[in-house]
Design a protein around this motif. Structure first.
Motif, mmCIF file in Angstrom:
data_model
loop_
_atom_site.group_PDB
_atom_site.id
_atom_site.type_symbol
_atom_site.label_atom_id
_atom_site.label_comp_id
_atom_site.label_asym_id
_atom_site.label_seq_id
_atom_site.Cartn_x
_atom_site.Cartn_y
_atom_site.Cartn_z
ATOM 1 N N ARG A 155 89.770 -45.151 31.370
ATOM 2 C CA ARG A 155 90.682 -46.265 32.060
ATOM 3 C C ARG A 155 91.077 -47.352 31.017
ATOM 4 O O ARG A 155 92.251 -47.896 30.927
ATOM 5 C CB ARG A 155 89.811 -46.781 33.224
ATOM 6 N N ILE A 156 89.973 -47.731 30.313
ATOM 7 C CA ILE A 156 90.332 -48.737 29.034
ATOM 8 C C ILE A 156 91.456 -48.267 28.295
ATOM 9 O O ILE A 156 92.246 -49.013 27.908
ATOM 10 C CB ILE A 156 89.068 -49.123 28.395
ATOM 11 N N LEU A 157 91.245 -46.993 27.543
ATOM 12 C CA LEU A 157 92.067 -46.272 26.813
ATOM 13 C C LEU A 157 93.480 -45.975 27.194
ATOM 14 O O LEU A 157 94.348 -45.690 26.575
ATOM 15 C CB LEU A 157 91.438 -45.089 26.105
ATOM 16 N N HIS A 158 93.351 -46.103 28.672
ATOM 17 C CA HIS A 158 94.723 -45.640 29.294
ATOM 18 C C HIS A 158 95.228 -44.230 29.033
ATOM 19 O O HIS A 158 96.174 -43.671 28.955
ATOM 20 C CB HIS A 158 95.825 -46.399 29.144
ATOM 21 N N ALA A 162 82.892 -40.124 24.173
ATOM 22 C CA ALA A 162 83.935 -41.410 24.498
ATOM 23 C C ALA A 162 84.665 -41.586 23.416
ATOM 24 O O ALA A 162 85.812 -42.249 23.459
ATOM 25 C CB ALA A 162 82.605 -42.438 24.801
ATOM 26 N N ARG A 195 80.725 -51.189 21.710
ATOM 27 C CA ARG A 195 81.700 -50.363 21.617
ATOM 28 C C ARG A 195 83.022 -50.688 22.512
ATOM 29 O O ARG A 195 84.271 -50.620 22.004
ATOM 30 C CB ARG A 195 81.136 -48.934 22.768
ATOM 31 N N ARG A 243 94.179 -54.331 35.988
ATOM 32 C CA ARG A 243 93.435 -53.099 36.038
ATOM 33 C C ARG A 243 91.984 -52.742 35.463
ATOM 34 O O ARG A 243 91.300 -52.205 35.812
ATOM 35 C CB ARG A 243 94.385 -52.359 35.269
ATOM 36 N N LEU A 244 91.870 -53.448 34.034
ATOM 37 C CA LEU A 244 90.689 -53.342 33.338
ATOM 38 C C LEU A 244 89.651 -54.139 34.027
ATOM 39 O O LEU A 244 88.382 -53.703 33.875
ATOM 40 C CB LEU A 244 91.016 -53.927 31.968
ATOM 41 N N MET A 289 87.324 -51.601 21.552
ATOM 42 C CA MET A 289 88.498 -50.748 22.570
ATOM 43 C C MET A 289 89.302 -52.073 22.933
ATOM 44 O O MET A 289 89.172 -52.999 23.177
ATOM 45 C CB MET A 289 87.800 -50.086 23.742
ATOM 46 N N PRO A 290 90.413 -51.322 23.671
ATOM 47 C CA PRO A 290 91.529 -52.244 23.938
ATOM 48 C C PRO A 290 91.432 -52.923 25.549
ATOM 49 O O PRO A 290 91.983 -52.545 26.453
ATOM 50 C CB PRO A 290 92.747 -51.247 24.286
ATOM 51 N N GLN A 316 81.249 -40.336 35.097
ATOM 52 C CA GLN A 316 81.623 -41.765 35.423
ATOM 53 C C GLN A 316 81.636 -42.740 33.930
ATOM 54 O O GLN A 316 82.491 -43.665 33.959
ATOM 55 C CB GLN A 316 80.398 -42.615 36.077
ATOM 56 N N TYR A 349 85.298 -44.460 32.757
ATOM 57 C CA TYR A 349 85.319 -45.873 32.496
ATOM 58 C C TYR A 349 86.180 -46.111 31.293
ATOM 59 O O TYR A 349 87.226 -46.804 31.244
ATOM 60 C CB TYR A 349 84.058 -46.726 32.730
ATOM 61 N N PHE A 350 85.384 -45.478 30.076
ATOM 62 C CA PHE A 350 86.388 -45.590 28.809
ATOM 63 C C PHE A 350 87.815 -45.199 28.905
ATOM 64 O O PHE A 350 88.468 -45.678 28.204
ATOM 65 C CB PHE A 350 85.444 -44.923 27.840
#
Lengths: 243, 242
Positions: A104-107, A145, B83, B4-5, B87-88, A97, A101-102
């Motif tokens: 998704r942020i980084l796509h 991550a 962190r 989305r985020l 990040m983006p 999980q 999540y990470f």
């Protein structure tokens, strides 16, 4: 696109935290695809320097360029991976999980999560809640991550603390492979044997850059062969004279 | 803002809550027990209706304030926020993700407590019951946004908990529940005009006493406070720190 210039260029960086000067006029550059060890006693400014490179540290003066851009630029945020000293993951989520999540942020593609879990050898714990993991396992979740996507620069603050020798060896092998594939790594450590795995060493003391060179160079300058003795000699005597 | 985020963050916060069964039980159980206690001490009836309707919003508000400020502070202090800041993801997506997740928790909590109070404890209001629910949910969401904003003032969880009496009790004393606002000293009334809880209580009183209540002005003011507090929560989240 890889820049032809240095991956990281730090120029006369000074950082003041509260009443103390955490970094004083620090300058160095890291070539792309190299593995650099950042050493120094605790309180020397290692974490502050790493925070400056990933762009979350307020600077007093000087500049930090990463991949040709000012550190912390929005365009760098999916190209730089950062692992803080304490595992910065959600203790009340499972390993998977957290990484989802990470990711998704980084796509990044969904398969990336499984890849990084394998890279840090946590396949057996993927669906375990992080709070139930050992300290070493937690720090590997945090490392995983940072490996998501395809970071060009990895800034790792003591990633091997609390790990057994076998895991430490495996992770340093991984760091070496990443460097060979073109990733630039800056890894802080206080385990001196790990210095032997680095292309180059930066030694900080009291916020100043005390030494910068390969282990062989520092061994020659200090007249010591054991990495730990090299380190102690530099801390006690600086670069001044070999014993 | 990136929906989305924002939703990924909200989903992650809810997943964290789901892993914490005891917190979920307390979230729904505590205000339900408190309402029952209120019903019991007043032996049901008219006084219970009068005190119960506003407290239906105030209990969840206090609980959501605490839960929000502590969870947000945990994000700030455990390194995960640091962190995220490398990040983006935008700061707004982090804060609004929290607001959506905890706002959803507030909605569930208030719906359970309101249903229980109306159908089991027979809480009576002159106006429509759905309006009571709307105002109560808004109060709980107000608690969430106050918690998000307050967490930036606290360095430790110990401090965060103390912001509850510091920020909520004055609002409770001035909101018109103990003394009607127009009977207060003028200065006190002027201060109460600046506090969000006063409008929530005004709206509840309107629903409780009028068969055809007009609450949209209060709803508008409360929504304004919610938006302003969210903005405050976003701008106080810094990407770089000393």
């Amino acid at each position: 696109m890889m820049n032809s210039g240095p991956a990281v260029a730090v120029d006369r960086l000074t950082v003041v935290r509260g009443s103390t000067t955490a970094l004083r006029e620090v300058s160095f550059a890291l070539a792309p695809g190299t593995l650099t060890g950042l050493l120094g006693p605790s309180g020397a400014g290692k974490t502050t320097l790493m925070r400056a490179i990933v762009g979350v540290q307020l600077l007093r003066s000087g500049s930090v360029q990463v991949l040709g851009l000012a550190a912390g630029s929005a365009a760098l945020r999916d190209r730089v991976g950062y692992v803080t000293q304490d595992p910065s993951v959600y203790a009340d989520l499972t390993v998977r999980q957290n990484l989802q999540y990470f990711s998704r942020i980084l796509h990044t593609p969904a398969a990336d999560v499984a890849r990084v879990i394998s890279q840090v050898e946590l396949d057996g714990q993927a669906d375990q809640v992080v709070a139930t993991l050992s300290g070493g396992e937690r720090s590997r979740v945090s490392l995983a991550a940072a490996l998501l996507g395809s970071p060009q620069l990895l800034v790792l603050d003591e990633p091997t603390v609390g790990l057994d020798p076998v895991l430490r060896r495996d992770l340093w092998t991984l760091f070496g492979q990443l460097a060979q594939s073109g990733v630039t790594l800056l890894v802080s450590s206080h385990v001196m044997d790990e210095a032997t795995r680095c292309d180059r060493l930066l030694l900080l003391r009291d916020g100043g850059l005390l030494a910068d060179g390969t282990l062989a160079e520092l061994q020659a300058r200090t007249g010591q062969s054991d990495p730990e003795q090299v380190f102690l000699h530099l801390i006690d005597h600086g670069l001044g004279g070999a014993a | 803002m990136n929906p989305r985020l924002l939703l990924a963050t909200a989903g992650r916060v809810l997943a964290q809550l789901r892993h914490d069964r005891r917190t979920i039980a307390l979230l729904v159980g505590v205000p339900t027990v408190l309402m029952t206690l209120l019903w019991w001490i007043y032996d049901g009836g008219g006084v219970f209706d009068q005190a119960g309707a506003p407290l239906l919003g105030i209990f969840p508000m206090v609980i959501m304030f605490l839960i929000t400020s502590v969870t947000m502070l945990r994000e700030r202090t455990t390194g995960t926020l640091e962190r995220l800041m490398t990040m983006p993801i935008r700061r707004a997506d982090v804060v609004l993700g929290y607001a959506v997740a905890l706002g959803f928790a507030a909605l569930l909590q208030t719906a359970v407590v309101a249903t229980f109070s109306i159908y089991v404890l027979d809480l009576q209001v002159a106006g429509p019951e759905w309006m009571l629910l709307v105002v109560s949910v808004l109060s709980a969401v107000l608690g969430v946004t106050m918690g998000l904003a307050a967490s930036s003032l606290a360095r430790t969880e110990f401090q965060a908990v103390q912001f509850m009496p510091a920020l909520l009790f004055p609002q409770f004393l001035l909101c018109g529940l103990l003394v009607p606002r127009d009977e207060m000293p003028e200065a006190a009334e002027a201060i109460s005009n600046l506090l969000p809880l006063s409008y929530a209580v005004d709206a509840v009183k309107e629903v409780a006493t009028s068969p055809d209540p007009t609450i949209w002005p209060e709803v508008l003011v409360i929504s304004g406070f919610i938006v302003a507090l969210l903005a405050l929560g976003i701008v106080t989240l810094r990407r770089r720190s000393a």
